[in-house]
Design a protein around this motif. Structure first.
Motif, PDB file in Angstrom:
ATOM      1  N   ILE A   1       0.287   6.338  -2.525  1.00 30.15           N
ATOM      2  CA  ILE A   1      -0.402   5.041  -2.508  1.00 30.15           C
ATOM      3  C   ILE A   1       0.467   3.897  -3.019  1.00 30.15           C
ATOM      4  O   ILE A   1       0.061   2.741  -2.935  1.00 30.15           O
ATOM      5  N   CYS A   2       1.649   4.188  -3.547  1.00 28.38           N
ATOM      6  CA  CYS A   2       2.526   3.110  -4.036  1.00 28.38           C
ATOM      7  C   CYS A   2       3.925   3.214  -3.440  1.00 28.38           C
ATOM      8  O   CYS A   2       4.285   2.482  -2.526  1.00 28.38           O
TER       9      CYS A   2
ATOM     10  N   HIS B   1      -5.308  11.187  -3.172  1.00 25.26           N
ATOM     11  CA  HIS B   1      -5.707   9.940  -2.511  1.00 25.26           C
ATOM     12  C   HIS B   1      -5.766  10.055  -0.986  1.00 25.26           C
ATOM     13  O   HIS B   1      -5.729   9.031  -0.299  1.00 25.26           O
TER      14      HIS B   1
ATOM     15  N   GLU C   1      -6.826   7.282   1.699  1.00 24.42           N
ATOM     16  CA  GLU C   1      -6.900   5.957   1.089  1.00 24.42           C
ATOM     17  C   GLU C   1      -5.748   5.066   1.549  1.00 24.42           C
ATOM     18  O   GLU C   1      -4.659   5.541   1.856  1.00 24.42           O
TER      19      GLU C   1
ATOM     20  N   PRO D   1      -2.874   2.150   0.750  1.00 29.41           N
ATOM     21  CA  PRO D   1      -2.018   1.945  -0.423  1.00 29.41           C
ATOM     22  C   PRO D   1      -2.746   1.130  -1.501  1.00 29.41           C
ATOM     23  O   PRO D   1      -3.607   0.294  -1.200  1.00 29.41           O
ATOM     24  N   TYR D   2      -2.350   1.369  -2.733  1.00 27.18           N
ATOM     25  CA  TYR D   2      -2.919   0.722  -3.905  1.00 27.18           C
ATOM     26  C   TYR D   2      -2.876  -0.795  -3.728  1.00 27.18           C
ATOM     27  O   TYR D   2      -1.832  -1.364  -3.386  1.00 27.18           O
TER      28      TYR D   2
ATOM     29  N   ARG E   1      -2.255   5.113   5.553  1.00 24.36           N
ATOM     30  CA  ARG E   1      -3.263   5.900   4.843  1.00 24.36           C
ATOM     31  C   ARG E   1      -2.579   7.105   4.215  1.00 24.36           C
ATOM     32  O   ARG E   1      -1.705   7.740   4.828  1.00 24.36           O
ATOM     33  N   ALA E   2      -3.007   7.427   3.012  1.00 21.64           N
ATOM     34  CA  ALA E   2      -2.389   8.527   2.264  1.00 21.64           C
ATOM     35  C   ALA E   2      -2.709   9.881   2.906  1.00 21.64           C
ATOM     36  O   ALA E   2      -3.796  10.102   3.431  1.00 21.64           O
TER      37      ALA E   2
END
Length: 143
Positions: free
Chosen positions: A11-12, A39, A42, A44-45, A63-64
């Motif tokens: 996500i990062c 994640h 999800e 990314p943050y 998307r993760a």
């Protein structure tokens, strides 16, 4: 060339690396994954997306997903963001597979960094982006 970037949660760091390299090497087939499945699905943050967007990198379509052993057969190169991620990837290597797995920081030796710091914990999204951009530029020279 097919390249996969791997960090802990996807996500990062790894989606940012995917987004940055996508701009520098649009002809490359890129993806990112996490060593963990925390994640999956999800985006990314949000603070990472905001920092990336401020530099013109749009991560919103990513998307993760979790790294899986079959990724070794799907990619020509796997790039880990730190030594722990590299070890997690290597632990899933199928017998006889020779796909190279490298640390992203190997492509920016001038940085002196041993790992791409995780901004989820450090909160320094710009520092992470600076290093990812340096590593991406080094990677592109090898393609």
């Amino acid at each position: 060339m097919k390249i996969l970037f791997v960090c802990l949660g996807n996500i990062c760091r790894s989606p940012t690396a995917e987004g940055v390299v996508r701009r520098f090497a649009p002809e490359a087939e890129l993806d990112s994954a996490g060593a963990s499945g925390w994640h999956v699905g999800e985006a990314p943050y949000a603070p990472m997306q905001e920092a990336a967007m401020a530099r013109g990198y749009d991560l919103s379509d990513l998307r993760a997903r979790q790294f899986v052993a079959t990724d070794f057969a799907r990619f020509d190169l796997i790039i880990a963001m730190d030594a722990d991620n590299l070890a997690n990837v290597e632990a899933l290597r199928p017998a006889g597979n020779e796909t190279p797995v490298r640390l992203f920081t190997e492509y920016a030796p001038q940085s002196g960094a041993e790992a791409v710091p995780d901004p989820y914990y450090t909160r320094d999204f710009d520092q992470t982006l600076d290093l990812i951009e340096d590593c991406a530029k080094g990677l592109i020279t090898t393609l």
